[in-house]
Design a protein around this motif. Structure first.
Motif, PDB file in Angstrom:
ATOM      1  N   PHE A  70       3.522  -6.231   9.611  1.00  0.00           N
ATOM      2  CA  PHE A  70       2.838  -6.121   8.530  1.00  0.00           C
ATOM      3  C   PHE A  70       2.515  -4.551   8.234  1.00  0.00           C
ATOM      4  N   ALA A  71       2.678  -3.725   9.139  1.00  0.00           N
ATOM      5  CA  ALA A  71       2.359  -2.366   8.767  1.00  0.00           C
ATOM      6  C   ALA A  71       3.465  -1.639   8.006  1.00  0.00           C
ATOM      7  N   ILE A  72       4.526  -1.941   8.645  1.00  0.00           N
ATOM      8  CA  ILE A  72       5.779  -1.848   7.713  1.00  0.00           C
ATOM      9  C   ILE A  72       5.769  -2.352   6.310  1.00  0.00           C
ATOM     10  N   ARG A  73       5.631  -3.629   6.134  1.00  0.00           N
ATOM     11  CA  ARG A  73       5.693  -4.287   4.876  1.00  0.00           C
ATOM     12  C   ARG A  73       4.700  -3.688   4.047  1.00  0.00           C
ATOM     13  N   ASP A  74       3.414  -3.465   4.462  1.00  0.00           N
ATOM     14  CA  ASP A  74       2.407  -2.688   3.477  1.00  0.00           C
ATOM     15  C   ASP A  74       2.422  -1.342   3.430  1.00  0.00           C
ATOM     16  N   PHE A  75       3.163  -0.642   4.034  1.00  0.00           N
ATOM     17  CA  PHE A  75       3.418   0.802   3.815  1.00  0.00           C
ATOM     18  C   PHE A  75       3.747   1.220   2.550  1.00  0.00           C
ATOM     19  N   GLU A  76       2.799   1.962   2.031  1.00  0.00           N
ATOM     20  CA  GLU A  76       3.151   2.269   0.380  1.00  0.00           C
ATOM     21  C   GLU A  76       3.680   3.774   0.290  1.00  0.00           C
ATOM     22  N   ILE A  77       4.713   3.755  -0.646  1.00  0.00           N
ATOM     23  CA  ILE A  77       5.519   5.079  -0.713  1.00  0.00           C
ATOM     24  C   ILE A  77       5.648   4.916  -2.367  1.00  0.00           C
ATOM     25  N   GLY A  78       6.023   5.821  -2.990  1.00  0.00           N
ATOM     26  CA  GLY A  78       6.358   6.049  -4.442  1.00  0.00           C
ATOM     27  C   GLY A  78       5.516   7.097  -4.980  1.00  0.00           C
ATOM     28  N   TYR A  79       5.538   7.086  -6.535  1.00  0.00           N
ATOM     29  CA  TYR A  79       5.190   8.160  -7.436  1.00  0.00           C
ATOM     30  C   TYR A  79       3.834   7.391  -8.090  1.00  0.00           C
ATOM     31  N   GLU A  80       2.709   7.611  -7.819  1.00  0.00           N
ATOM     32  CA  GLU A  80       1.497   6.725  -8.443  1.00  0.00           C
ATOM     33  C   GLU A  80       1.641   6.856 -10.164  1.00  0.00           C
ATOM     34  N   PRO A  81       1.664   8.229 -10.721  1.00  0.00           N
ATOM     35  CA  PRO A  81       1.494   8.425 -12.286  1.00  0.00           C
ATOM     36  C   PRO A  81       2.528   7.431 -13.040  1.00  0.00           C
ATOM     37  N   TRP A  82       3.723   6.817 -12.400  1.00  0.00           N
ATOM     38  CA  TRP A  82       4.472   6.471 -12.933  1.00  0.00           C
ATOM     39  C   TRP A  82       4.371   4.753 -12.497  1.00  0.00           C
ATOM     40  N   HIS A  83       3.210   4.230 -12.049  1.00  0.00           N
ATOM     41  CA  HIS A  83       2.962   2.996 -11.419  1.00  0.00           C
ATOM     42  C   HIS A  83       3.909   2.686 -10.578  1.00  0.00           C
ATOM     43  N   LEU A  84       4.373   3.858  -9.766  1.00  0.00           N
ATOM     44  CA  LEU A  84       5.744   3.461  -8.762  1.00  0.00           C
ATOM     45  C   LEU A  84       5.083   3.535  -7.362  1.00  0.00           C
ATOM     46  N   ARG A  85       3.801   3.919  -7.262  1.00  0.00           N
ATOM     47  CA  ARG A  85       3.379   3.740  -5.889  1.00  0.00           C
ATOM     48  C   ARG A  85       3.012   2.415  -5.021  1.00  0.00           C
ATOM     49  N   LEU A  86       4.191   1.776  -4.406  1.00  0.00           N
ATOM     50  CA  LEU A  86       4.152   0.565  -3.971  1.00  0.00           C
ATOM     51  C   LEU A  86       4.497   0.352  -2.620  1.00  0.00           C
ATOM     52  N   SER A  87       3.968  -0.690  -2.141  1.00  0.00           N
ATOM     53  CA  SER A  87       4.268  -1.178  -0.736  1.00  0.00           C
ATOM     54  C   SER A  87       5.827  -1.445  -0.632  1.00  0.00           C
ATOM     55  N   ILE A  88       6.370  -1.513   0.847  1.00  0.00           N
ATOM     56  CA  ILE A  88       7.615  -1.594   0.884  1.00  0.00           C
ATOM     57  C   ILE A  88       8.100  -3.087   0.608  1.00  0.00           C
ATOM     58  N   GLY A  89       6.922  -4.145   0.739  1.00  0.00           N
ATOM     59  CA  GLY A  89       7.338  -5.407   0.392  1.00  0.00           C
ATOM     60  C   GLY A  89       7.439  -5.468  -1.088  1.00  0.00           C
ATOM     61  N   ALA A  90       6.596  -4.805  -1.773  1.00  0.00           N
ATOM     62  CA  ALA A  90       6.451  -4.869  -3.314  1.00  0.00           C
ATOM     63  C   ALA A  90       8.019  -4.210  -3.885  1.00  0.00           C
ATOM     64  N   TRP A  91       8.426  -3.108  -3.115  1.00  0.00           N
ATOM     65  CA  TRP A  91       9.373  -2.537  -3.541  1.00  0.00           C
ATOM     66  C   TRP A  91      10.831  -3.585  -3.362  1.00  0.00           C
ATOM     67  N   ALA A  92      10.537  -4.202  -2.388  1.00  0.00           N
ATOM     68  CA  ALA A  92      11.799  -5.388  -2.037  1.00  0.00           C
ATOM     69  C   ALA A  92      11.810  -6.488  -3.256  1.00  0.00           C
ATOM     70  N   ALA A  93      10.569  -6.772  -3.349  1.00  0.00           N
ATOM     71  CA  ALA A  93      10.373  -7.926  -4.594  1.00  0.00           C
ATOM     72  C   ALA A  93      10.589  -7.348  -6.022  1.00  0.00           C
ATOM     73  N   ASP A  94       9.945  -6.185  -6.370  1.00  0.00           N
ATOM     74  CA  ASP A  94      10.149  -5.764  -7.699  1.00  0.00           C
ATOM     75  C   ASP A  94      11.347  -4.939  -7.955  1.00  0.00           C
ATOM     76  N   GLY A  95      11.992  -4.070  -6.886  1.00  0.00           N
ATOM     77  CA  GLY A  95      12.930  -3.320  -7.092  1.00  0.00           C
ATOM     78  C   GLY A  95      14.413  -3.807  -6.607  1.00  0.00           C
ATOM     79  N   LEU A  96      14.423  -4.204  -5.152  1.00  0.00           N
ATOM     80  CA  LEU A  96      15.770  -4.887  -4.920  1.00  0.00           C
ATOM     81  C   LEU A  96      16.207  -6.167  -5.561  1.00  0.00           C
TER      82      LEU A  96
END
Length: 428
Positions: free
Chosen positions: A60-86
């Protein structure tokens, strides 16, 4: 002796014979999706095991770890990157497949498209109705009505490829066409019902970028003098920008994948035909991105989405007291095959279309049961329906995984029996 149904005036076949090229394309797609389906299941099993192990906190720590650039609304958790990006890669291929079906496949003619379209609608409406009926006493639970409406094309096709070696090719094409239309409906549901607020400026910019992307895709050879193998390198960063802008607009970013897929030409233009034309842009994109989607994007999404803490056997059993679980289970396992079979029967009676002489209604029921494998898109809709970490959120995922396994097993048994009969008929 009465004439066969196919020769009675005004009677048409439910599944017209496919061309050799179409059959070969379907066969190649089945082989690719088999590997993807196996990886999908393997990653989901690993995620479930890890999320319910003594080391669950690390998952859960890996899944919920956030990375990205906030001003572009792209600071997301790794799980969100998988759902929205991949997962946008998967939806890009869905858009490409839809475009191909509408331009050169079974959906280009209403006479052949009407049956899988109506069947897909039945496979959406009936499960949604069953879910809403079961969750009627819980307004919060009713927000998940769209969860059981989706079909996991990769998983369903993988099961069919493994157990359906002698099933008629027309039945395989029907499943693929049905699943593609089902995905189109699911995309529309996500866009219409799971978009809370829309930021106009990013949305307009996204549409402008997508239009530019489409212009280059259509004219890449004639005006830009690019070969398909070079054009995709130019289009890829433009597509990423379109995805980021649509994400910032508030519309689910996977919709960008579908829109971008629709812009890709699936046929050669007049100026691009000839013995030296080479593969078209759609073929190049499919060759490049289908392995990435089936082998990496969808399995990683499943890995981060399927990991829910069940709470052991006691927690698993207690989850079935939740109407969300019962609604999803019955909607996928019963509602999907019921809706698809009933809708298919109704449209064949109304349009005076008869089954192919080689097929039986048991085959249609089997395909309907395969469509009850929700998995990827259902997991995505569950993410959008319930707050992360809520009991309904976790229970919905348990129900999706359980129902998908049940649907896969029952469909495998039913279609396996039908496959043996077809194999015996071919051998005699």
């Amino acid at each position: 002796m009465s004439p066969s149904p196919a020769r009675i005036p005004g009677i048409r076949r439910l599944f017209p014979s496919a061309s050799t090229a179409e059959s070969l394309r379907i066969g190649e797609l089945l082989r690719k999706e088999t590997v993807g389906g196996i990886l999908l299941v393997a990653f989901a099993i690993v995620a479930l095991g890890w999320a319910n192990s003594p080391w669950a906190e690390s998952y859960f720590a890996i899944r919920d770890f956030e990375i990205g650039y906030e001003p572009w609304h792209l600071r997301l958790s790794i799980g969100a990157w998988a759902a929205d990006g991949l997962l946008a890669i998967f939806f890009f291929l869905v858009g490409l497949e839809l475009k191909r079906e509408f331009v050169s496949g079974d959906l280009r003619k209403l006479s052949t498209a009407i049956v899988p379209i109506v069947a897909a609608i039945g496979g959406v409406v009936v499960p949604a109705f069953i879910y809403l009926l079961i969750t009627a006493g819980s307004p919060e639970a009713s927000s998940g009505w769209a969860i059981p409406t989706a079909t996991d094309i990769a998983f369903a096709v993988a099961v069919l490829a493994v157990i359906g070696s002698h099933l008629p090719s027309a039945l395989r094409i029907f499943l693929l066409t049905l699943a593609v239309v089902d995905d189109l409906i699911a995309i529309g549901i996500i866009a219409l019902f799971y978009t809370e607020t829309v930021e106009i400026v990013p949305l307009v910019l996204a549409l402008v970028v997508i239009a530019g992307y489409g212009l280059i895709a259509q004219l890449y050879r004639r005006f830009f003098h690019l070969r398909p193998t070079a054009a995709w390198l130019v289009l890829l960063p433009i597509g990423v920008i379109a995805w980021a802008l649509l994400h910032a607009s508030g519309i689910h970013a996977t919709i960008a994948g579908v829109l971008l897929g629709f812009t890709i030409p699936v046929l050669h233009g007049k100026a691009d035909r000839g013995p030296d034309a080479g593969p078209g842009l759609a073929e190049v994109f499919e060759h490049r991105f289908r392995p990435l989607s089936a082998g990496i994007a969808v399995p990683i999404f499943a890995f981060f989405s399927a990991g829910v803490a069940i709470g052991g056997a006691e927690g698993f059993v207690s989850a079935f007291a939740d109407p969300v679980v019962l609604g999803i289970m019955l909607a996928l396992v019963v509602g999907k095959p019921l809706g698809i079979t009933a809708a298919t029967w109704a449209i064949t009676r109304i349009r005076r279309i008869d089954l192919d002489p080689d097929l039986r209604w048991a085959d249609i029921v089997g395909v309907g049961m395969l469509a009850g494998i929700g998995f990827t898109v259902s997991l995505l809709v569950a993410e959008l329906s319930f707050a992360a970490g809520s009991e309904a959120h976790d229970h919905a995922k348990v129900a999706i995984l359980t129902a998908s396994v049940v649907a896969a097993v029952v469909a495998s048994v039913l279609l396996g029996i039908r496959n043996r009969r077809y194999r015996g008929a071919h051998a005699s």
